[in-house]
Design a protein around this motif. Structure first.
Motif, mmCIF file in Angstrom:
data_model
loop_
_atom_site.group_PDB
_atom_site.id
_atom_site.type_symbol
_atom_site.label_atom_id
_atom_site.label_comp_id
_atom_site.label_asym_id
_atom_site.label_seq_id
_atom_site.Cartn_x
_atom_site.Cartn_y
_atom_site.Cartn_z
ATOM 1 N N HIS A 13 0.853 -1.199 0.000
ATOM 2 C CA HIS A 13 0.000 0.000 0.000
ATOM 3 C C HIS A 13 0.882 1.240 0.000
ATOM 4 O O HIS A 13 2.082 1.168 0.262
ATOM 5 C CB HIS A 13 -0.899 0.025 1.247
ATOM 6 C CG HIS A 13 -0.124 0.189 2.520
ATOM 7 N ND1 HIS A 13 0.575 -0.841 3.098
ATOM 8 C CD2 HIS A 13 0.094 1.277 3.308
ATOM 9 C CE1 HIS A 13 1.182 -0.398 4.193
ATOM 10 N NE2 HIS A 13 0.912 0.888 4.343
ATOM 11 N N ASP A 70 0.602 5.052 2.006
ATOM 12 C CA ASP A 70 -0.136 5.560 3.164
ATOM 13 C C ASP A 70 -1.212 6.552 2.713
ATOM 14 O O ASP A 70 -1.018 7.319 1.766
ATOM 15 C CB ASP A 70 0.820 6.226 4.153
ATOM 16 C CG ASP A 70 1.400 5.214 5.136
ATOM 17 O OD1 ASP A 70 1.475 4.019 4.787
ATOM 18 O OD2 ASP A 70 1.756 5.626 6.251
ATOM 19 N N HIS A 108 4.882 0.061 0.197
ATOM 20 C CA HIS A 108 5.559 -0.703 1.246
ATOM 21 C C HIS A 108 4.627 -1.754 1.844
ATOM 22 O O HIS A 108 3.410 -1.689 1.695
ATOM 23 C CB HIS A 108 6.114 0.218 2.339
ATOM 24 C CG HIS A 108 5.092 1.110 2.980
ATOM 25 N ND1 HIS A 108 4.603 2.232 2.357
ATOM 26 C CD2 HIS A 108 4.461 1.051 4.176
ATOM 27 C CE1 HIS A 108 3.723 2.838 3.143
ATOM 28 N NE2 HIS A 108 3.601 2.127 4.260
HETATM 29 FE FE LIG Z 1 2.003 2.200 5.654
#
Ligand SMILES: [Fe+2]
Length: 298
Positions: A125, A127, A267
């Motif tokens: 994903h 953030d 990440h």
């Molecule tokens: Fe994250």
């Protein structure tokens, strides 16, 4: 923007940028690690070294194991020197705006309902993928105060590399994922327990003023609706395949006193084990700013 490598009609600009990018991309995460004497007071050469990593891979990893790792001023003041000043405040964040990512102790606590506050793995994903475009998370930091007893590594992939691999597979996939209705997050309570309205947006977007590429993505399959047309569906499958096996994926295991600074790259986090006496603890900052590396007098 003129001559943007992200313009699908401009193949030559893309080719030149792509070849340079891939040639410079680090083959090991070790190439991105920068020892810092004091993250709160960077020297010009340290700024250059961090800027070099971010230029190659949109991320760098700092290491200052000789300082007290639990000191939150380390990531906060480091970020400030690199243009990260507008923190996303969220209700699970601590008073200084950084979130303490650690397994929640008590059953039924609010934090424990959300995967970041557990021992579970977290899939690919960026953030804030559920944020509206006027609240884009452009910068992200993760500082390790305490590592797990085992596990808890982060796989990392520059989102520009994901773009390249997807465009090389089929430029139509990029065209599909820049559509403003490519990805929809249904109305829901989010990770911070805030009610959010339905949120549609593109996966890839190019900043109209500064020309950088921005990516919102989650590999989650719950609580996300992809556009139903065949090309979007194929693009999402191909992107998932790329993330499952890209040769460009870097893996970092942050030790106490180490941290990641990045332009919100893709990440993951692997599952981990720790104990009450030895809790994994990371401080996370989410920023509305991208990293910037001030030029300094020679
Ligand atoms: Fe994250």
């Amino acid at each position: 923007m003129a001559n943007s490598p992200f313009d699908l009609a401009n193949e030559s600009s893309y080719r030149a940028w792509r070849d340079t990018k891939l040639a410079a991309y680090p083959r090991s995460v070790n190439e991105l690690i920068v020892p810092l004497a004091d993250p709160r007071r960077l020297t010009p050469s340290e700024i250059d070294a961090l800027g070099s990593g971010c230029g190659r891979a949109n991320m760098a990893i700092y290491s200052a194991p000789h300082l007290p790792a639990a000191d939150k001023s380390l990531p906060k003041l480091l970020g400030q020197q690199l243009g990260l000043v507008h923190l996303e405040g969220n209700y699970l964040a601590d008073e200084d705006g950084l979130s303490s990512i650690t397994p929640a102790g008590e059953e039924g606590s609010v934090r424990g309902e959300f995967i970041p506050y557990t021992h579970k793995p977290i899939n690919w994903h960026t953030d804030g993928y559920y944020n509206a475009l006027d609240r884009r998370i452009l910068g992200m930091t993760l500082h390790c105060a305490q590592d797990a007893e085992s596990g808890g590594e982060n796989a990392l992939l520059d989102h520009e590399i994901a773009y390249i691999q997807l465009r090389d597979a089929n430029p139509d996939y990029i065209a599909a994922l820049i559509q403003p209705d490519a990805m929809t997050i249904p109305a829901r309570m989010d990770e911070d327990n805030v009610a959010r309205p339905e949120q549609s947006g593109p996966v890839f977007a190019v900043d109209p003023d500064r020309g950088f590429l921005y990516m919102r993505y989650t590999a989650r399959t719950r609580s996300i609706v992809w556009k139903a047309d065949a090309v979007t569906q194929a693009a999402v499958r191909t992107l998932a395949d790329i993330l499952a096996g890209s040769e460009y994926i870097l893996t970092a295991r942050l030790r106490p006193g180490m941290g990641l600074i990045c332009n919100n790259v893709l990440h993951t986090r692997s599952g981990f084990s720790d104990s009450p006496e030895h809790r994994r603890l990371l401080y996370r900052g989410r920023y509305y700013d991208r990293l910037s590396f001030p030029a300094h007098a020679a």
